[in-house]
Enzyme design. Structure first.
Site: not given
Length: 174
Positions: A10-12
């Protein structure tokens, strides 16, 4: 002797904020891996057309924290059963992927997935692929949560993952 791990879940920003807090992890960088163009930008990756995943690349000391423990946390901190999405983040750039740097890492990742398979109602869709060129994300993405804890996405999503890490894995924190 340090090792490198590269994970996409997902979002880093979420993975960066959590893995940076772990004892034995000396460096965490946000970036991109697995795509078709050189030197991708955040804007290009967000289109979903480059094929890159948002990743963290971390340096760790396996005598302090094992790769197996990193994988345990990776699976605990994201949903490995949703294809190309994590919550409201949708697109191939948000896929679940383990980019391995050795055959041992590949074997450990495949074993962890097999061991966890019965814990989930849906199949685990996490890819296990060889690490390829890592492209660092823009400077403003590094340590994003630490610098922007009140930003809406950070307070709504990232903070919850950090809380979970602290509550359930506090013994692993720096």
């Amino acid at each position: 002797m340090s090792e490198i791990a590269t994970l996409a879940g997902g979002c880093f920003w979420c993975l960066d904020a959590t893995f940076a807090r772990l004892r034995g992890v000396s460096q965490v960088d946000c970036g991109y891996m697995g795509g078709r163009i050189e030197a991708p930008t955040y804007k290009a990756v967000c289109t979903g057309d480059t094929g890159h995943a948002e990743v963290i690349q971390l340096t760790f000391d396996p005598t302090i924290i094992s790769y197996a423990t990193l994988l345990e946390l990776f699976f605990a901190l994201h949903n490995p059963t949703t294809l190309n999405r994590q919550g409201g983040d949708v697109g191939t750039q948000y896929r679940s992927s383990i980019f391995f740097h050795s055959e041992q890492q590949a074997a450990d990742a495949r074993k962890k997935i097999a061991d966890l398979a019965s814990d989930y109602r849906d199949p685990i869709v996490t890819e296990v692929t060889p690490a390829v060129t890592y492209w660092p994300a823009e400077t403003y993405h590094q340590d994003y949560f630490e610098q922007n804890p009140e930003q809406p996405y950070c307070s709504a999503v990232v903070a919850g993952k950090v809380r979970k890490l602290v509550q359930e894995y506090g013994n692993l924190l720096k």
